[in-house]
Design a protein around this motif. Structure first.
Motif, PDB file in Angstrom:
ATOM      1  N   LEU A  21      50.634  -7.945 125.126  1.00  0.00           N
ATOM      2  CA  LEU A  21      49.496  -8.392 124.895  1.00  0.00           C
ATOM      3  C   LEU A  21      48.911  -8.145 123.478  1.00  0.00           C
ATOM      4  O   LEU A  21      48.317  -9.197 122.701  1.00  0.00           O
ATOM      5  N   ASP A  22      49.314  -7.086 122.916  1.00  0.00           N
ATOM      6  CA  ASP A  22      48.949  -6.836 121.589  1.00  0.00           C
ATOM      7  C   ASP A  22      49.277  -7.995 120.644  1.00  0.00           C
ATOM      8  O   ASP A  22      48.875  -8.225 119.865  1.00  0.00           O
ATOM      9  N   LEU A  23      50.482  -8.447 120.868  1.00  0.00           N
ATOM     10  CA  LEU A  23      51.062  -9.475 119.921  1.00  0.00           C
ATOM     11  C   LEU A  23      50.088 -10.749 120.078  1.00  0.00           C
ATOM     12  O   LEU A  23      49.891 -11.219 119.083  1.00  0.00           O
ATOM     13  N   VAL A  24      49.707 -10.950 121.284  1.00  0.00           N
ATOM     14  CA  VAL A  24      48.805 -12.039 121.563  1.00  0.00           C
ATOM     15  C   VAL A  24      47.424 -12.098 120.885  1.00  0.00           C
ATOM     16  O   VAL A  24      46.790 -12.787 120.044  1.00  0.00           O
ATOM     17  N   VAL A  25      47.013 -10.720 120.847  1.00  0.00           N
ATOM     18  CA  VAL A  25      45.676 -10.478 120.143  1.00  0.00           C
ATOM     19  C   VAL A  25      46.043 -10.416 118.724  1.00  0.00           C
ATOM     20  O   VAL A  25      45.088 -11.170 118.091  1.00  0.00           O
ATOM     21  N   THR A  26      47.111 -10.129 118.168  1.00  0.00           N
ATOM     22  CA  THR A  26      47.224  -9.954 116.784  1.00  0.00           C
ATOM     23  C   THR A  26      47.433 -11.485 116.245  1.00  0.00           C
ATOM     24  O   THR A  26      46.627 -11.995 115.196  1.00  0.00           O
ATOM     25  N   GLY A  27      48.153 -12.585 117.221  1.00  0.00           N
ATOM     26  CA  GLY A  27      48.079 -13.852 116.631  1.00  0.00           C
ATOM     27  C   GLY A  27      46.627 -14.490 116.763  1.00  0.00           C
ATOM     28  O   GLY A  27      46.391 -15.358 115.739  1.00  0.00           O
ATOM     29  N   VAL A  28      46.038 -14.377 117.852  1.00  0.00           N
ATOM     30  CA  VAL A  28      44.896 -15.024 117.854  1.00  0.00           C
ATOM     31  C   VAL A  28      43.840 -14.383 116.710  1.00  0.00           C
ATOM     32  O   VAL A  28      43.020 -15.341 116.130  1.00  0.00           O
ATOM     33  N   VAL A  29      43.777 -13.302 116.626  1.00  0.00           N
ATOM     34  CA  VAL A  29      42.896 -12.735 115.450  1.00  0.00           C
ATOM     35  C   VAL A  29      43.399 -13.256 113.987  1.00  0.00           C
ATOM     36  O   VAL A  29      42.470 -13.793 113.383  1.00  0.00           O
ATOM     37  N   VAL A  49      56.782 -15.622 121.128  1.00  0.00           N
ATOM     38  CA  VAL A  49      55.208 -15.414 121.337  1.00  0.00           C
ATOM     39  C   VAL A  49      54.384 -16.537 120.578  1.00  0.00           C
ATOM     40  O   VAL A  49      53.460 -17.009 121.032  1.00  0.00           O
ATOM     41  N   ALA A  50      54.709 -16.730 119.337  1.00  0.00           N
ATOM     42  CA  ALA A  50      54.111 -17.606 118.554  1.00  0.00           C
ATOM     43  C   ALA A  50      54.176 -19.154 118.998  1.00  0.00           C
ATOM     44  O   ALA A  50      53.349 -19.715 118.986  1.00  0.00           O
ATOM     45  N   ARG A  51      55.388 -19.319 119.791  1.00  0.00           N
ATOM     46  CA  ARG A  51      55.533 -20.831 120.072  1.00  0.00           C
ATOM     47  C   ARG A  51      54.633 -20.910 121.420  1.00  0.00           C
ATOM     48  O   ARG A  51      54.101 -21.920 121.571  1.00  0.00           O
ATOM     49  N   ARG A  52      54.545 -19.916 122.157  1.00  0.00           N
ATOM     50  CA  ARG A  52      53.918 -20.036 123.468  1.00  0.00           C
ATOM     51  C   ARG A  52      52.546 -20.140 123.182  1.00  0.00           C
ATOM     52  O   ARG A  52      51.674 -20.649 124.271  1.00  0.00           O
ATOM     53  N   LEU A  53      51.994 -19.361 122.153  1.00  0.00           N
ATOM     54  CA  LEU A  53      50.712 -19.431 121.784  1.00  0.00           C
ATOM     55  C   LEU A  53      50.218 -20.396 121.120  1.00  0.00           C
ATOM     56  O   LEU A  53      49.002 -21.399 121.434  1.00  0.00           O
ATOM     57  N   LEU A  54      50.757 -21.191 120.458  1.00  0.00           N
ATOM     58  CA  LEU A  54      50.436 -22.339 119.681  1.00  0.00           C
ATOM     59  C   LEU A  54      50.864 -23.679 120.200  1.00  0.00           C
ATOM     60  O   LEU A  54      50.200 -24.880 119.949  1.00  0.00           O
TER      61      LEU A  54
END
Lengths: 191, 191
Positions: A140-148, B173-178
């Motif tokens: 989750l922290d990685l996702v938060v980091t990416g979104v921020v 993570v980056a790929r699935r987020l974006l």
DNA sequence: CCGTTCCTGAACAGATTGTTCAGGAAAGGT
DNA sequence: ACCTTTCCTGAACAATCTGTTCAGGAACGG
């Protein structure tokens, strides 16, 4: 170092110094401002500056603390699902554009950015935690980091550019870029 | 300024300077390194330094340009054809973790970050431009900014933290987020 | 071997930093 | 109004860093 709250002279001096730094940052950017610049702009004695602040950096720290208190009061809860905080964020920045441009823009400092990132991370984490979908199989922290990171980058660009975009348009970009990915990660989310 | 590629002395001097800066950054952080430091570490004459570089900053720029060339060469197409540079990026950072931590971490300085952001922006823009889907109805530059922001934020967190994650996981993570958002913006992209 | 190009290193002016200190000025309480 | 405390002043200072100049020596490529 003089007592902070007691004497009127102290309050005036510190205020003058902080005002000077912000004004100079707006003109030259944080890096280019020297302690001597601040001293001259604030129209105070050299020794006076160094009795109150050890650094140009610490002047900024104090200003940031003030800004942080202000932002904490203005914070509104999101209202329409994922990334609901976004629109309110951009709207708020739109109102405070001049100050935000100075602090977050290309000519701002690194310190500011880190602190704002931390602040945004809290908002995002609360937002994502409120989702009732299954827990994602990525940290989750990685996702938060990416979104921020996305929001901060958009904020910086927005503050820097001549900006014909409205807060709603900025929020739309963030939402359409991140929304589908988040929906896939946290399960189907209906707006 | 001496010819860049011709003379062996030139190559040696420039290499020594760049090596010195990177080594010093690893020790003190970018901001704390002075031109004099570099000169002494590189063991060259003062005038020699200023013949090759105008700034400490420009030494860094050259080094980062090298990194950019590397990433461009290492680029691999992802599942969607987009974000193909990502895995190579994380892998490279994994190998050069100490250096990258210094570059992008808290001691890294704002200049580095902006430069890396600029570097990544080019890669992302090239990647998105290669898509054959319809042009999105949001400004391309904003999308690029957002994507770069995500990668940079992930990179910083990764480099700073104790790192239990592999480059492949970070890229995932980056790929699935974006990825989903980009697919929606640029039209259906077939895997 | 020789003309060209580069490196050297000291010397220099200018900026900036952070400290010191004695005397004048303003503040706050009585 | 008075008086003690606290703060501000501003010049002077050492130390560091920057960017430039220049004449002489060294290394390069052909």
């Amino acid at each position: 170092m003089p007592d902070v709250a007691a004497d009127r002279r102290v309050r005036r001096t510190r205020a003058a110094i902080q005002r000077a730094l912000l004004a100079l940052m707006a003109e030259k950017g944080y890096e280019a401002v020297t302690a001597t610049d601040i001293i001259e702009r604030a129209d105070i004695g050299r020794s006076t500056f160094y009795t109150h602040f050890t650094d140009k950096q610490h002047v900024l720290y104090d200003s940031l603390d003030d800004l942080g208190d202000f932002l904490r009061d203005q914070r509104r809860p999101g209202h329409d699902g994922v990334l609901g905080f976004g629109l309110a964020l951009f709207e708020h920045v739109d109102e405070q554009r001049d100050l935000v441009r100075v602090l977050l823009g290309r000519r701002g400092g690194r310190v500011v950015q880190d602190r704002v990132a931390h602040l945004l991370a809290e908002l995002v984490r609360e937002d994502l935690a409120a989702l009732d979908g299954p827990a994602p199989d990525v940290p989750l922290d990685l996702v938060v980091t990416g979104v921020v990171g996305t929001y901060l980058a958009l904020l910086r660009t927005w503050a820097d550019s001549g900006t014909t975009w409205t807060p709603a348009e900025m929020d739309d970009v963030a939402r359409r870029l991140l929304g589908p990915g988040l929906a896939a990660l946290f399960g189907p989310v209906t707006a």
